[in-house]
Design an enzyme around this catalytic site. Structure first.
Site, PDB file in Angstrom:
ATOM      1  N   GLU A 226       0.825  -1.218   0.000  1.00  0.00           N
ATOM      2  CA  GLU A 226       0.000   0.000   0.000  1.00  0.00           C
ATOM      3  C   GLU A 226       0.853   1.258   0.000  1.00  0.00           C
ATOM      4  O   GLU A 226       1.655   1.467   0.922  1.00  0.00           O
ATOM      5  CB  GLU A 226      -0.899   0.022   1.238  1.00  0.00           C
ATOM      6  CG  GLU A 226      -1.752   1.272   1.344  1.00  0.00           C
ATOM      7  CD  GLU A 226      -2.467   1.386   2.686  1.00  0.00           C
ATOM      8  OE1 GLU A 226      -3.469   2.116   2.750  1.00  0.00           O
ATOM      9  OE2 GLU A 226      -2.014   0.756   3.668  1.00  0.00           O
TER      10      GLU A 226
ATOM     11  N   GLU B  81     -11.393   2.665   6.638  1.00  0.00           N
ATOM     12  CA  GLU B  81     -10.265   2.922   7.531  1.00  0.00           C
ATOM     13  C   GLU B  81     -10.239   4.403   7.895  1.00  0.00           C
ATOM     14  O   GLU B  81      -9.407   5.162   7.404  1.00  0.00           O
ATOM     15  CB  GLU B  81      -8.954   2.494   6.869  1.00  0.00           C
ATOM     16  CG  GLU B  81      -7.805   2.430   7.874  1.00  0.00           C
ATOM     17  CD  GLU B  81      -6.477   2.058   7.238  1.00  0.00           C
ATOM     18  OE1 GLU B  81      -5.743   1.256   7.834  1.00  0.00           O
ATOM     19  OE2 GLU B  81      -6.168   2.567   6.150  1.00  0.00           O
TER      20      GLU B  81
END
Length: 261
Positions: A143, A242
């Site tokens: 990521e 998130e």
């Protein structure tokens, strides 16, 4: 509409961690993710998932000494054995939790360190991890993370992540595209979704409002529009929520009801 997973490391923090599973299920979530499972036995987490009708869709491999500021060891020379031991532990948790994705944090590039050398270590560890995970039915995710929230993080640009995935060439090594990080670092989120999702190299999405990382419908992203873009690409994976709720988690879920989640 996309399928949404509650991130239990950031959402429902008004509850003790084991109680967050029930809170998420009560709000209609059918899947969860979180940063790290290792403070709890895997069997206990499996029980919490089953008791609440939830699926585990993502967690992170051990990141090194997180409390002291480490954000992954996959690119750190001399710590290959530590990375491999931690990743084996992650795969054991993934087996018990029936979790098909493990995110590997890259690590911080200190001032003066050679980026090319760190990338060589990183690629070597990712190649090994993908090989280990393939037989367990697990995707390894990397990521890009923005430099404002995580200064010095090795991987910040989407193109860099996709290049690494292409170079290694493992079918189960994929990119975790967080729209929050992408918007802060690069912007042009719509074009990025349209170009990257159809490649099959994106294994997971995450969302949050920009710039404050609150509910995804707060701030500068037109999240409802972006959900439509995601649908148009045919992406059938999960979207992890998130974000840090601005107040009580349940009270801020109007965006989810609007999205039809």
């Amino acid at each position: 509409m996309p399928r949404f997973a509650a991130n239990l490391s950031m959402m429902y923090v008004e509850h003790a961690f084991p109680d967050r599973f029930a809170a998420a299920a009560a709000d209609g979530f059918t899947a969860v993710e979180y940063l790290f499972p290792y403070a709890y036995p895997a069997d206990r987490l499996r029980g919490l998932l089953d008791a609440n009708g939830l699926r585990q869709v993502l967690f992170n491999a051990p990141p090194g000494d997180f409390e002291s500021g480490e954000r992954g060891v996959a690119s750190l020379p001399g710590r290959e054995a530590e990375f491999r031991g931690g990743f084996r532990r992650a795969l054991d948790y993934a087996d018990t939790l029936e979790c098909p994705r493990v995110h590997v944090m890259a690590g911080i590039l200190p001032p003066g360190a050679d980026r090319a050398d760190r990338l060589t270590v990183y690629r070597g560890n990712l190649t090994w991890a993908a090989e280990q995970a393939r037989g367990r039915g697990v995707d390894v995710l990397i990521e890009p993370i923005n430099q404002r929230d995580m200064p010095g993080y090795l991987l910040s640009l989407q193109d860099d992540a996709h290049r690494i995935v292409e170079e290694i060439g493992a079918s189960n090594l994929k990119v975790q595209l967080d729209l929050y990080h992408c918007q802060i670092t690069e912007g042009d989120v719509t074009v990025r979704l349209r170009s990257d999702l159809p490649t099959g190299r994106v294994g997971h999405l995450q969302i949050a409002g920009v710039p404050d990382r609150h509910e995804p419908d707060s701030g500068e992203l037109a999240i409802g529009y972006l959900f439509g873009v995601i649908d148009d690409t045919g992406f059938d994976g999960w979207v992890g929520c998130e974000y840090h709720p601005a107040a009580a988690t349940s009270a801020g879920l109007g965006w989810l009801r609007t999205a039809g989640g």
